[in-house]
Design an enzyme around this catalytic site. Sequence first.
Site: not given
Length: 340
Positions: A125, A253, A283
């Site tokens: 990520c 993020h 996500n």
Amino acid sequence: MPTPGPPAPRTSASARAAVLSGLGTSLPPRVVTNDELAQRLDTSHDWIIERTGIARRRVAAPGTTTAALATAAGRAALASAGRSSCETVIVATTTPDRSCPATAPSVATALGLTGAAAFDVSAVCSGFVYALSVASSMIVAGLCGSVLVIGAELYSAIVDPDDRSTAIIFGDGAGAVLLERGERSAPGAVLHHDLGSDGEGRDLITVPPGERFLRMRGREVYVRAVPTMTASARRVAEAAGWRPGEIDGFVGHQANLRILQSVAKRLELPDERVIANIAEVGNTAAASIPLALASAAGQGRLARGDRLVLTAFGGGLTWGSTALLWSGARPVHQEVEPLS
């Protein structure tokens, strides 16, 4: 022979910077809602919203590749900047189409950039922030004049559809930016980076050896992510000479809305300065920050010259932050197309 003209002006190394000039996205057309997941998992729309902030996510059609998503986003970023080529392509991804070779050379060729330098960055990520730091460093060092940085993920390939802890969270998509050589005072200038890792946490977010699907210990990730992202964001803001209250936009993020809100609270930032689109796309790992940037820019939430801090935390464990001045780039979206 013609008389040579005056030499082109050169930017000194101390004033040189990578400048964001283009922004592009690509998302699969299929939308998966919380209600659809609730039909086969022990969950509900309200439960998912309360714990993650996610209402829907995009899932790619069978046969879609990470390279196809990355190519569409990269082409869109080039179009946003009014360019047809660049010198280097970097793809940040957790889901490469093959373990070998990297995805980026296929993307470069699909974009008509055969011969360009092309390689992948694997930092889960945090991948986009890592790739952004590599790209801007290459430009500042004079190694190249333009870099296409793409975050692209096909998490539907590694998420267990029957695992409630991950199936409700992750989605597919890609986002890209074009960086070009410019000056540190210019809108779009990438100013500072902060990167870090802690391999002792490698089992918190992982595809275990010999297994196909991602496993994540969400509560432990949350406990580590909030203070780490806060500290990294503070460091990069301080390096840019900004007090936390002077940050115009916090682009974290998009892992979990509660994480974003907790970090913003620790930075003493009001809700209106938090950039979040997790409700719409879930996500998307390395793609999440450019997708969030594009969403905010498309809604008119970002002004040219705004001071932005990008911050990510992910598997590895890895984390990183970037400080930049917003360029005013207009995002371009392109639908994903299969690659031959």
